[in-house]
Design a protein around this motif. Structure first.
Motif, short mmCIF file in Angstrom:
data_model
loop_
_atom_site.label_atom_id
_atom_site.label_comp_id
_atom_site.label_asym_id
_atom_site.label_seq_id
_atom_site.Cartn_x
_atom_site.Cartn_y
_atom_site.Cartn_z
N ASN A 142 0.81 -1.21 0.00
CA ASN A 142 0.00 0.00 0.00
C ASN A 142 0.85 1.26 0.00
O ASN A 142 0.51 2.25 -0.64
CB ASN A 142 -0.93 0.00 1.22
CG ASN A 142 -2.08 -0.96 1.03
OD1 ASN A 142 -2.70 -1.00 -0.03
ND2 ASN A 142 -2.35 -1.75 2.05
N SER A 145 2.26 1.68 -3.56
CA SER A 145 1.36 1.45 -4.68
C SER A 145 1.43 2.54 -5.75
O SER A 145 0.97 2.34 -6.86
CB SER A 145 -0.08 1.34 -4.17
OG SER A 145 -0.49 2.57 -3.61
N THR A 146 2.03 3.64 -5.43
CA THR A 146 2.14 4.72 -6.42
C THR A 146 3.29 4.48 -7.39
O THR A 146 3.42 5.18 -8.40
CB THR A 146 2.31 6.08 -5.71
OG1 THR A 146 2.20 7.11 -6.66
CG2 THR A 146 3.67 6.15 -5.04
N SER A 148 5.65 2.12 -10.01
CA SER A 148 5.62 0.95 -10.87
C SER A 148 6.53 -0.12 -10.29
O SER A 148 7.33 0.13 -9.39
CB SER A 148 6.11 1.31 -12.26
OG SER A 148 7.52 1.45 -12.25
N ARG B 161 7.57 10.65 -3.52
CA ARG B 161 6.29 10.10 -4.00
C ARG B 161 5.75 9.07 -3.03
O ARG B 161 4.56 9.06 -2.71
CB ARG B 161 6.48 9.46 -5.38
CG ARG B 161 6.54 10.49 -6.49
CD ARG B 161 6.95 9.88 -7.81
NE ARG B 161 6.07 8.79 -8.24
CZ ARG B 161 6.40 7.90 -9.18
NH1 ARG B 161 7.61 7.95 -9.75
NH2 ARG B 161 5.55 6.98 -9.53
N ARG B 164 4.28 10.82 0.00
CA ARG B 164 2.93 11.37 -0.19
C ARG B 164 1.89 10.25 -0.20
O ARG B 164 0.85 10.33 0.45
CB ARG B 164 2.87 12.16 -1.51
CG ARG B 164 3.52 13.53 -1.41
CD ARG B 164 3.17 14.37 -2.63
NE ARG B 164 3.73 13.83 -3.87
CZ ARG B 164 4.92 14.17 -4.34
NH1 ARG B 164 5.69 15.01 -3.69
NH2 ARG B 164 5.35 13.64 -5.48
N ASN B 165 2.21 9.21 -0.93
CA ASN B 165 1.28 8.09 -1.03
C ASN B 165 1.02 7.45 0.33
O ASN B 165 -0.11 7.14 0.70
CB ASN B 165 1.86 7.05 -1.99
CG ASN B 165 0.82 6.03 -2.45
OD1 ASN B 165 -0.25 6.42 -2.92
ND2 ASN B 165 1.13 4.76 -2.29
N SER B 166 2.09 7.30 1.11
CA SER B 166 1.97 6.66 2.42
C SER B 166 1.19 7.52 3.39
O SER B 166 0.48 7.01 4.27
CB SER B 166 3.35 6.36 2.99
OG SER B 166 4.07 5.53 2.12
N HIS B 168 -1.33 9.38 2.64
CA HIS B 168 -2.74 9.09 2.36
C HIS B 168 -3.16 7.76 2.99
O HIS B 168 -4.19 7.66 3.64
CB HIS B 168 -3.00 9.02 0.85
CG HIS B 168 -2.83 10.34 0.17
ND1 HIS B 168 -2.31 10.44 -1.10
CD2 HIS B 168 -3.08 11.59 0.59
CE1 HIS B 168 -2.27 11.72 -1.44
NE2 HIS B 168 -2.73 12.44 -0.43
N TYR B 169 -2.33 6.77 2.76
CA TYR B 169 -2.61 5.43 3.27
C TYR B 169 -2.77 5.47 4.79
O TYR B 169 -3.71 4.91 5.34
CB TYR B 169 -1.49 4.49 2.84
CG TYR B 169 -1.56 3.11 3.43
CD1 TYR B 169 -2.74 2.37 3.42
CD2 TYR B 169 -0.42 2.52 3.97
CE1 TYR B 169 -2.79 1.10 3.95
CE2 TYR B 169 -0.46 1.25 4.50
CZ TYR B 169 -1.65 0.54 4.49
OH TYR B 169 -1.69 -0.72 5.03
#
Lengths: 188, 188
Positions: A142, A145-146, A148, B161, B164-166, B168-169
DNA sequence: GAAATTTAGTTCATATTGTCAACTATAATT
DNA sequence: AATTATAGTTGACAATATGAACTAAATTTC
């Protein structure tokens, strides 16, 4: 493998590209600092892990890490386990004795060295570490996940290389520091 | 000595996910875990930073981080500073009040909101943060010296990146957790 | 082979960090 | 006006980190 990353534009001053401001002759900024981003993300990762591990398995992230490291080490003395986990032996000693009490780690004498002990996972410890590891992979999925698939591999590889390099650097720093301590003692 | 371990830390092809090497028989292993490598490196980085900052400037890494973040934020309320530094407001409140005592941060009332305060660097705080930041870049340079400049850029971008993604998670996880808490209360 | 030094592990003391909940004082909502 | 929400401070406590003292067993040195 690690070649494909060349041929990007370098800034001659060696600082990192910053997404937020157009850099011309910018002053140093903490947002450009690798270690800053690293620390923020590590803190976040700790909080995410705690959220899922602690309530569910009654174990701290550090305890779990000891189990999971021990799983791939097999049967080793405490010092070895500490080194691979990035902890001091004093920390590891406490962690381990709590895990022994709870029956997750087994301790036997080292036949080759009376000072040393050998540690390995009990069947329960193995089960527990596997269960938590599965959760951990899901969390990582998770978090990442952003990216690839290729990017994940690059990221992890770069981190590993930096890790090895930094370990050397840290060792040098400590050596230098203690030498300076000695010099100061001399001068007094 | 132990033989299960050797040659595992360094896989010759440099790839991280052992699943790609031996997809069939490999069990999950903590060394394949992004967060594990992240935590180890972050710990190292902390120790490296402490070694250079604390003795030299009489300030902890966290205090310095607050100064450096405040430098790019300008003049902001405490909450804002905490968010950008990745700390709880309670931690930041303590950190800041110590920095105010030592004259590195200035505090004024927020004219638009009587509950809030505005924080900014004093001239001394600015000087200090700049000096330490220069050191920090040097440390980072040493930690990253094994990477090309292009690779460094990639690394920090990927970290940003993932960060930022984490975030949100993490937010989702927390929200979900507290909703479950509420459900449990209902059921009682 | 006895004495001195080193090493593995444990324990103690202490500092730092992280988390959460209570508390105050304002502000915003109803 | 009464309720509710928010900003910041503070207290309590758990987790983490660091280093040094201590023990027991090697190892080295003389």
């Amino acid at each position: 493998m690690n070649k494909k990353v060349e041929n990007m534009t370098d800034r001659s001053d060696g600082s990192f590209f910053r997404g937020h401001l157009a850099p011309q002759k910018s002053e140093p900024d903490i947002r450009d600092l690798f270690s800053f981003e690293l620390q923020r993300l590590a803190g976040l990762s700790t909080r995410i892990a705690a959220l899922s591990i602690r309530p569910k398995y009654g174990i701290t992230a550090r305890e779990w890490r000891a189990l999971a490291v021990l799983k791939y080490l097999g049967e080793v003395p405490l010092q070895e386990l500490a080194k691979h986990s990035g902890l001091l032996k004093s920390q590891m000693s406490r962690t381990v004795s709590s895990m022994i009490e709870r029956g997750y780690i087994l301790k036997t004498a080292n036949p080759e060295d009376g000072r040393s002990i050998l540690l390995k996972l009990s069947p329960e410890g193995l089960d527990l570490s596997q269960a938590i590891l599965a959760d951990a992979f899901e969390r990582n999925e998770n978090m990442l996940s952003t990216l690839s698939h290729a990017e994940r591999q690059i990221l992890i590889e770069l981190l590993q290389r930096v890790g090895r390099n930094s370990a050397h650097y840290f060792h040098d720093l400590k050596t230098r520091a203690s030498q300076e301590d000695l010099r100061e003692l001399d001068e007094e």
